[in-house]
Motif scaffolding. Structure first.
Motif, PDB file in Angstrom:
ATOM      1  N   THR A  47       0.854  -1.181   0.000  1.00 42.50           N
ATOM      2  CA  THR A  47       0.000   0.000   0.000  1.00 42.50           C
ATOM      3  C   THR A  47       0.889   1.229   0.000  1.00 42.50           C
ATOM      4  N   THR A  48       0.421   2.301  -0.617  1.00 39.48           N
ATOM      5  CA  THR A  48       1.229   3.512  -0.798  1.00 39.48           C
ATOM      6  C   THR A  48       0.597   4.680  -0.067  1.00 39.48           C
ATOM      7  N   LEU A  49       1.434   5.440   0.631  1.00 39.39           N
ATOM      8  CA  LEU A  49       1.029   6.666   1.308  1.00 39.39           C
ATOM      9  C   LEU A  49       1.675   7.843   0.599  1.00 39.39           C
ATOM     10  N   VAL A  50       0.923   8.938   0.474  1.00 39.60           N
ATOM     11  CA  VAL A  50       1.406  10.151  -0.180  1.00 39.60           C
ATOM     12  C   VAL A  50       1.575  11.235   0.873  1.00 39.60           C
ATOM     13  N   VAL A  51       2.702  11.909   0.850  1.00 47.37           N
ATOM     14  CA  VAL A  51       2.930  13.028   1.765  1.00 47.37           C
ATOM     15  C   VAL A  51       2.309  14.279   1.146  1.00 47.37           C
ATOM     16  N   THR A  52       1.312  14.819   1.834  1.00 51.86           N
ATOM     17  CA  THR A  52       0.595  16.000   1.321  1.00 51.86           C
ATOM     18  C   THR A  52       0.914  17.267   2.085  1.00 51.86           C
ATOM     19  N   TYR A 143       6.598   9.733  -1.844  1.00 50.82           N
ATOM     20  CA  TYR A 143       5.674   8.607  -1.729  1.00 50.82           C
ATOM     21  C   TYR A 143       6.316   7.505  -0.891  1.00 50.82           C
ATOM     22  N   LEU A 144       5.483   6.801  -0.124  1.00 51.29           N
ATOM     23  CA  LEU A 144       5.942   5.739   0.773  1.00 51.29           C
ATOM     24  C   LEU A 144       5.118   4.488   0.501  1.00 51.29           C
ATOM     25  N   THR A 145       5.768   3.418   0.065  1.00 52.43           N
ATOM     26  CA  THR A 145       5.083   2.151  -0.186  1.00 52.43           C
ATOM     27  C   THR A 145       5.488   1.133   0.867  1.00 52.43           C
ATOM     28  N   VAL A 146       4.493   0.607   1.575  1.00 61.24           N
ATOM     29  CA  VAL A 146       4.711  -0.359   2.649  1.00 61.24           C
ATOM     30  C   VAL A 146       4.383  -1.753   2.118  1.00 61.24           C
ATOM     31  N   HIS A 147       5.233  -2.724   2.433  1.00 63.43           N
ATOM     32  CA  HIS A 147       5.050  -4.112   1.988  1.00 63.43           C
ATOM     33  C   HIS A 147       4.861  -5.010   3.209  1.00 63.43           C
ATOM     34  N   ALA A 148       4.020  -6.016   3.082  1.00 62.59           N
ATOM     35  CA  ALA A 148       3.790  -6.981   4.159  1.00 62.59           C
ATOM     36  C   ALA A 148       3.273  -8.278   3.556  1.00 62.59           C
ATOM     37  N   GLU A 149       3.232  -9.307   4.401  1.00 60.53           N
ATOM     38  CA  GLU A 149       2.828 -10.631   3.941  1.00 60.53           C
ATOM     39  C   GLU A 149       1.316 -10.843   3.981  1.00 60.53           C
ATOM     40  N   ASP A 150       0.616 -10.158   4.885  1.00 63.93           N
ATOM     41  CA  ASP A 150      -0.828 -10.335   5.006  1.00 63.93           C
ATOM     42  C   ASP A 150      -1.462  -9.004   5.355  1.00 63.93           C
ATOM     43  N   GLU A 151      -2.782  -8.976   5.383  1.00 63.04           N
ATOM     44  CA  GLU A 151      -3.507  -7.729   5.576  1.00 63.04           C
ATOM     45  C   GLU A 151      -3.293  -7.145   6.968  1.00 63.04           C
ATOM     46  N   VAL A 161       4.319   3.488   9.902  1.00 68.75           N
ATOM     47  CA  VAL A 161       4.901   4.493   9.005  1.00 68.75           C
ATOM     48  C   VAL A 161       4.170   5.821   9.141  1.00 68.75           C
ATOM     49  N   ARG A 162       2.853   5.782   9.239  1.00 70.06           N
ATOM     50  CA  ARG A 162       2.087   7.015   9.428  1.00 70.06           C
ATOM     51  C   ARG A 162       2.488   7.707  10.736  1.00 70.06           C
ATOM     52  N   SER A 163       2.707   6.906  11.771  1.00 70.13           N
ATOM     53  CA  SER A 163       3.105   7.488  13.063  1.00 70.13           C
ATOM     54  C   SER A 163       4.459   8.185  12.967  1.00 70.13           C
ATOM     55  N   ILE A 164       5.417   7.552  12.259  1.00 69.57           N
ATOM     56  CA  ILE A 164       6.729   8.185  12.087  1.00 69.57           C
ATOM     57  C   ILE A 164       6.598   9.476  11.290  1.00 69.57           C
ATOM     58  N   ALA A 165       5.796   9.440  10.222  1.00 66.74           N
ATOM     59  CA  ALA A 165       5.615  10.633   9.396  1.00 66.74           C
ATOM     60  C   ALA A 165       4.970  11.763  10.192  1.00 66.74           C
ATOM     61  N   GLU A 166       3.986  11.438  11.000  1.00 66.38           N
ATOM     62  CA  GLU A 166       3.332  12.473  11.796  1.00 66.38           C
ATOM     63  C   GLU A 166       4.255  13.010  12.877  1.00 66.38           C
ATOM     64  N   SER A 167       5.164  12.154  13.386  1.00 64.34           N
ATOM     65  CA  SER A 167       6.136  12.667  14.358  1.00 64.34           C
ATOM     66  C   SER A 167       7.098  13.660  13.726  1.00 64.34           C
ATOM     67  N   LEU A 168       7.254  13.585  12.396  1.00 60.44           N
ATOM     68  CA  LEU A 168       8.075  14.541  11.655  1.00 60.44           C
ATOM     69  C   LEU A 168       7.248  15.739  11.168  1.00 60.44           C
ATOM     70  N   MET A 170       4.638  15.708   9.255  1.00 57.58           N
ATOM     71  CA  MET A 170       4.166  15.548   7.889  1.00 57.58           C
ATOM     72  C   MET A 170       2.727  15.032   7.898  1.00 57.58           C
ATOM     73  N   THR A 171       2.001  15.373   6.848  1.00 59.37           N
ATOM     74  CA  THR A 171       0.645  14.869   6.660  1.00 59.37           C
ATOM     75  C   THR A 171       0.660  13.853   5.520  1.00 59.37           C
TER      76      THR A 171
END
Length: 620
Positions: A47-52, A143-151, A161-168, A170-171
């Motif tokens: 899944t991909t997150l966009v920094v806005t 852009y930030l794309t996160v990879h994992a094995e299951d949902e 990742v969202r938590s790290i971005a918000e600590s910086l 960023m939205t």
């Protein structure tokens, strides 16, 4: 919906997607499943997150926490320069809008808006810098794309990742119904399929790049060049990890790992690379693991326990600076004899020993007069003779306990003049030939010989002392105290002490062991056993992720910590083929290198008798 890329072509109206699809035709996965916010790419999800939104002020390397994320995260930064005429025109319009808003509010009697005032000032300053050629504008997309094995794991990783971005500050926002373009934007194709951008100036864009290491501080030498040796690659980012122990507050290190995790291999790898920088070294080697390394680089091997190889504990170092060498030697002999005899000594025992040691020196003409310190020192036989003549019960008991080392089975180990040289750019004290019962006093004696070389060498230079399998010494109180004193004083002589051990309890369960750890600015943890991980986590203040990393680490993976706990990095050690051949002690590899006819002796028997039965070895 399953959408295989193989054989598919997009319409010419979607040029970036066509380029991406054509490249993926050859190198992409067998199929992908497009969902609302995620993709099933082969056997895993993404899944991909966009920094806005971005913070108003940043420091250099402020994006480094994203690069250190302990998971599979792809970070893509798309940069497109804006021509100066276009940038100037855009800034002019922006300043006009801001100024118009300010004047309208002023005419209506409104108070100044601090955010508008700040934006107007920033726009004016940026316009002047561009006009003077001091900067440029860029369209930037992150852009930030996160990879994992299951949902479930994907949701947890995306939330982290969202938590790290918000600590910086960023939205971020998910690429809802644009999961495929988001994934393509983070592939190494150089294609921005989302085009969700913000405008950066040169200074702000430069701050996004981690030119400095995000994990460890870069150290420089006298010529302002990077110093240190390569430890391996960052397990998360793949960046080289270069560390200089001699640029830290102290030069000591502690390496803890379970058996077979690769701690001695990593210690030998660092030692070999330090030797190429001109550093000299001494090694306490209980299992002869450093002998091949020493022979390859022209070092000197002192095989204690071999025929004719001996160190006399009564040897006096050369006088230096008016120190009372004799008194210091007597104090060391108290420590050595306490370890050798293996029992706690009473006050009466210590008093009798002190008198006997001084008497043994006096009998060979060595007194407090420095002019006598060059004479031939006594031996354990002389000490035993003095104790036998004392007549007291304490002296008789001590003499009886010295019999195995004077006239008994171990008399050849410590009784007599020294026959081995202990100087050189690499000196390895190999202790494998010694019986288990006398390894601890032999290690202590070797450490003393090393310390005398360190403190009395003419030209001061960097020196490393490696104590492998330090638990053999740490389990004895007197040996642990000697190691502690060396850890405290080594820095004064430009010397680092590297303690390598597999038994965490022997080091961390005692105050002396914890003090040795606290005096190590470099701390290396490899794979740990589940039974020891709680003790390791508590003493080294590990988080849950670091704890799990040490439990699941494979051979050669380590966690490198600095003594102040401010920097931690997961390292994968890498070696060149030539280095591996020198430092490996894997029995299978060594057996493959040795021809079969050389592995067998003349009688068809191989190896030594492991059980002391008198047989030459196993029948071939």
């Amino acid at each position: 919906m399953i959408r295989p890329f193989v054989g598919r072509h997009r319409p010419a109206t979607d040029a970036p997607a066509v380029e991406g699809a054509l490249l993926l035709d050859a190198a992409g996965p067998e199929a992908i499943e497009v969902r609302a916010r995620a993709l099933a790419v082969g056997a895993h999800l993404a899944t991909t997150l966009v920094v806005t939104g971005y913070p108003a002020e940043v420091t250099a390397g402020w994006l480094a926490p994203l690069l250190n994320f302990p998971g599979h995260l792809d970070v893509a930064l798309h940069i497109e320069p804006v021509p100066n005429p276009v940038a100037a025109a855009g800034l002019k319009k922006q300043r006009a809008r801001l100024e118009s808003g300010r004047r309208t509010g002023f005419d209506k009697g409104r108070l100044d808006d601090p955010e508008v005032e700040a934006a107007a000032a920033d726009a004016a300053e940026l316009a002047y810098r561009i006009a003077r050629g001091e900067g440029k504008l860029f369209h930037v997309a992150l852009y930030l794309t996160v990879h994992a094995e299951d949902e479930d794991t994907l949701a947890e990783q995306a939330a982290a990742v969202r938590s790290i971005a918000e600590s910086l500050l960023m939205t971020v926002a998910p690429t809802t119904y644009r999961a495929l373009p988001g994934w393509l934007a983070t592939l190494p194709l150089g294609i921005d399929t989302l085009k969700i951008r913000r405008t950066f100036d040169t200074a702000a864009l430069a701050a996004c790049f981690p030119f400095t290491s995000p994990d460890l501080p870069i150290t420089t030498g006298e010529n302002a060049t990077a110093s240190g040796v390569l430890y391996g690659l960052n397990a998360v980012s793949g960046a080289p990890v270069v560390w200089d122990r001699f640029a830290q507050d102290n030069y000591n290190s502690i390496t803890l790992a379970r058996s077979g995790a690769g701690k001695s291999y990593l210690a030998k790898l660092e030692l070999l690379r330090l030797l190429f920088t001109g550093i000299s070294a001494s090694v306490i080697d209980p299992e002869d693991e450093y002998v091949r390394l020493a022979e390859t680089v022209g070092g000197h091997v002192v095989a204690l326990g071999a025929d004719g190889v001996r160190l006399n504990p009564f040897d006096l170092p050369s006088a230096d600076g008016g120190q009372d060498i004799l008194t210091r030697r007597v104090l060391f002999l108290h420590t050595f004899l306490a370890v050798l005899l293996g029992a706690d000594q009473t006050a009466a025992d210590k008093a009798v020993l002190d008198r006997a040691i001084l008497a043994a020196y006096h009998r060979v003409g060595i007194t407090a007069d420095p002019r006598t310190w060059q004479r031939t020192p006594p031996s354990l036989t002389g000490l035993a003779a003095v104790l036998a003549e004392d007549g007291s019960q304490a002296a008789t008991d001590l003499a009886d306990r010295l019999v195995p080392y004077t006239t008994g089975s171990h008399a050849h180990l410590f009784n007599g003049p020294s026959t081995a040289a202990t100087a050189g750019h690499l000196v390895v004290f190999a202790l494998r030939r010694l019986p288990e019962e006398v390894r601890a006093p032999a290690m202590l004696l070797a450490l003393d010989a090393i310390w005398r070389q360190v403190t009395h060498r003419g030209q001061r230079s960097k020196h490393l002392v490696v104590v492998d399998e330090a638990w053999l010494l740490m389990r004895d109180g007197a040996g642990a105290r000697f190691l502690f004193r060396m850890a405290k004083a080594a820095r004064k002589y430009w010397t680092g002490l590297a303690v390598v051990t597999q038994d965490a309890d022997d080091v961390l369960a005692s105050p002396l062991g914890r003090a040795i750890v606290s005096n190590a600015a470099t701390q290396i943890l490899l794979r740990q056993a589940p039974q020891a991980i709680d003790t390791i986590s508590e003493n080294f203040h590990l988080c849950h992720g670091e704890r799990e990393f040490l439990l699941a680490a494979v051979r050669g993976e380590a966690l490198l910590l600095t003594g102040d706990r401010r920097h931690k990095v997961a390292v994968i050690s890498i070696t060149a083929p030539g280095e591996h051949e020198v430092i490996t002690t894997d029995p299978g590899e060594l057996a493959a290198e040795r021809p079969e006819d050389e592995a067998l002796d003349a009688d068809g028997l191989a190896g030594e008798d492991p059980f002391g039965t008198g047989e030459a070895g196993w029948q071939a």
